[in-house]
Scaffold this motif. Structure first.
Motif, short mmCIF file in Angstrom:
data_model
loop_
_atom_site.label_atom_id
_atom_site.label_comp_id
_atom_site.label_asym_id
_atom_site.label_seq_id
_atom_site.Cartn_x
_atom_site.Cartn_y
_atom_site.Cartn_z
N ASP A 55 0.84 -1.18 0.00
CA ASP A 55 0.00 0.00 0.00
C ASP A 55 0.88 1.25 0.00
O ASP A 55 1.56 1.54 0.99
N GLU A 56 0.87 1.97 -1.11
CA GLU A 56 1.77 3.11 -1.25
C GLU A 56 1.46 4.23 -0.26
O GLU A 56 2.35 4.95 0.19
N ALA A 57 0.17 4.38 0.10
CA ALA A 57 -0.19 5.41 1.08
C ALA A 57 0.43 5.08 2.44
O ALA A 57 0.92 5.96 3.15
N VAL A 58 0.41 3.80 2.82
CA VAL A 58 1.01 3.38 4.09
C VAL A 58 2.52 3.58 4.04
O VAL A 58 3.12 4.10 4.99
N LEU A 59 3.15 3.19 2.95
CA LEU A 59 4.60 3.36 2.82
C LEU A 59 4.99 4.84 2.87
O LEU A 59 5.99 5.20 3.48
N THR A 60 4.19 5.68 2.23
CA THR A 60 4.47 7.12 2.25
C THR A 60 4.36 7.67 3.67
O THR A 60 5.16 8.51 4.08
N ALA A 61 3.37 7.19 4.42
CA ALA A 61 3.22 7.64 5.80
C ALA A 61 4.42 7.21 6.64
O ALA A 61 4.94 8.00 7.45
N ILE A 62 4.89 5.99 6.46
CA ILE A 62 6.08 5.51 7.16
C ILE A 62 7.28 6.38 6.81
O ILE A 62 8.12 6.72 7.66
N ASN A 63 7.36 6.78 5.54
CA ASN A 63 8.48 7.60 5.07
C ASN A 63 8.37 9.04 5.54
O ASN A 63 9.36 9.77 5.55
N THR A 64 7.18 9.45 5.96
CA THR A 64 6.95 10.84 6.37
C THR A 64 7.12 11.06 7.86
O THR A 64 7.69 12.07 8.30
N VAL A 65 6.62 10.12 8.69
CA VAL A 65 6.59 10.31 10.15
C VAL A 65 7.95 10.00 10.75
O VAL A 65 8.45 8.87 10.61
N PRO A 66 8.59 10.95 11.43
CA PRO A 66 9.91 10.72 12.04
C PRO A 66 9.81 9.78 13.26
O PRO A 66 9.41 10.21 14.34
N ARG A 67 10.14 8.52 13.07
CA ARG A 67 10.00 7.55 14.16
C ARG A 67 10.90 7.89 15.35
O ARG A 67 10.57 7.58 16.49
N HIS A 68 12.02 8.55 15.09
CA HIS A 68 12.95 8.84 16.19
C HIS A 68 12.36 9.82 17.20
O HIS A 68 12.80 9.86 18.34
N TYR A 69 11.34 10.57 16.80
CA TYR A 69 10.68 11.45 17.77
C TYR A 69 10.03 10.67 18.92
O TYR A 69 9.86 11.18 20.02
N PHE A 70 9.66 9.42 18.64
CA PHE A 70 8.89 8.63 19.59
C PHE A 70 9.75 7.68 20.43
O PHE A 70 9.22 6.92 21.23
N MET A 71 11.07 7.76 20.26
CA MET A 71 11.98 6.82 20.91
C MET A 71 12.59 7.38 22.17
O MET A 71 12.83 8.59 22.27
N GLU A 72 12.89 6.50 23.11
CA GLU A 72 13.67 6.88 24.28
C GLU A 72 15.08 7.25 23.81
O GLU A 72 15.59 6.71 22.82
#
Length: 229
Positions: free
Chosen positions: A41-58
């Motif tokens: 699903d390209e919309a899901v992949l684009t969302a993964i590519n957009t949201v900075p996961r490191h913001y949510f990490m300890e």
């Protein structure tokens, strides 16, 4: 001393919310890795590519933020593996403007993905510490889901029915309250099983009847009743 402490807090926040070219490059690689693992699903992949996961990490796990792994986030909870987040989201089939109930806000990462897809998100968290942290962080990022501190087993009937329901913790059974709050034609994705392993289960409500299909095994923290804190 108070001013110095406040300044340090602002500096830490600014540093945490910094999204560099390196981070963006790592997200691109993660997106391609997930595509190779079967996320289409390209919309899901684009969302993964957009949201900075490191913001949510300890802070101690920041350098690993774009590995396809789960990591602790405090309160005995984890931020899910990116593949798991993408798999659940793809299975959910989120349409823009769909009313989505998320059970288990956790770090807020999955919440951000749902928001990025254009959903109207209602998210419940039972851990006060995580509820407070995710609410603050997602607000800083510009996302505006509806936050609730409470028992995910009960859902949020006053705001239902929901076109989509996503449960982000392992449940021993499918909560009846959540089935009742699923709209006609709606989809619910929930990992069902014991504390060791769960089966990813898709529930579709058609003409008042419930259809279930199973989509592989995963490992989640348990879905607990009541609230903590």
């Amino acid at each position: 001393m108070v001013l110095i402490f406040a300044q340090r807090n602002r500096e830490m926040t600014n540093q945490k919310l910094s999204d560099t070219y390196r981070h963006k490059g790592l997200r691109q690689k993660l997106m391609e890795e997930l595509r190779k693992k079967g996320i289409y699903d390209e919309a899901v992949l684009t969302a993964i590519n957009t949201v900075p996961r490191h913001y949510f990490m300890e802070s101690s796990f920041l350098e690993f933020a774009y590995r396809d792994q789960a990591f602790p986030i405090g309160a005995s909870q984890t931020i899910s593996q990116p593949y798991t987040v993408a798999f659940q989201t793809e299975l959910l089939q989120v349409n823009r403007h769909a009313k989505v109930l998320e059970v288990g806000t956790g770090s807020g990462y999955q919440t951000a993905i749902l928001c990025e897809l254009g959903a109207k998100v209602f998210t419940i968290e039972r851990q006060r510490e995580l509820f407070t942290k995710s609410q603050q962080l997602l607000g800083q990022m510009g996302y505006k889901p509806h936050f609730f501190f409470g028992d995910g087993y009960k859902g949020k009937s006053a705001y239902g029915p929901f076109q989509r329901i996503l449960v982000t913790a392992g449940a021993p059974c499918i909560p009846s309250d959540l089935i009742d709050q699923l709209a006609e034609g709606g989809r619910m994705v929930i990992p069902v099983g014991d504390n060791q392993v769960q089966t990813m289960t898709l529930i579709v409500k058609n003409n008042g009847k419930i259809e279930t299909t199973e989509h592989g095994t995963f490992i989640f923290v348990p879905l607990l009743k009541g609230t903590d804190g």
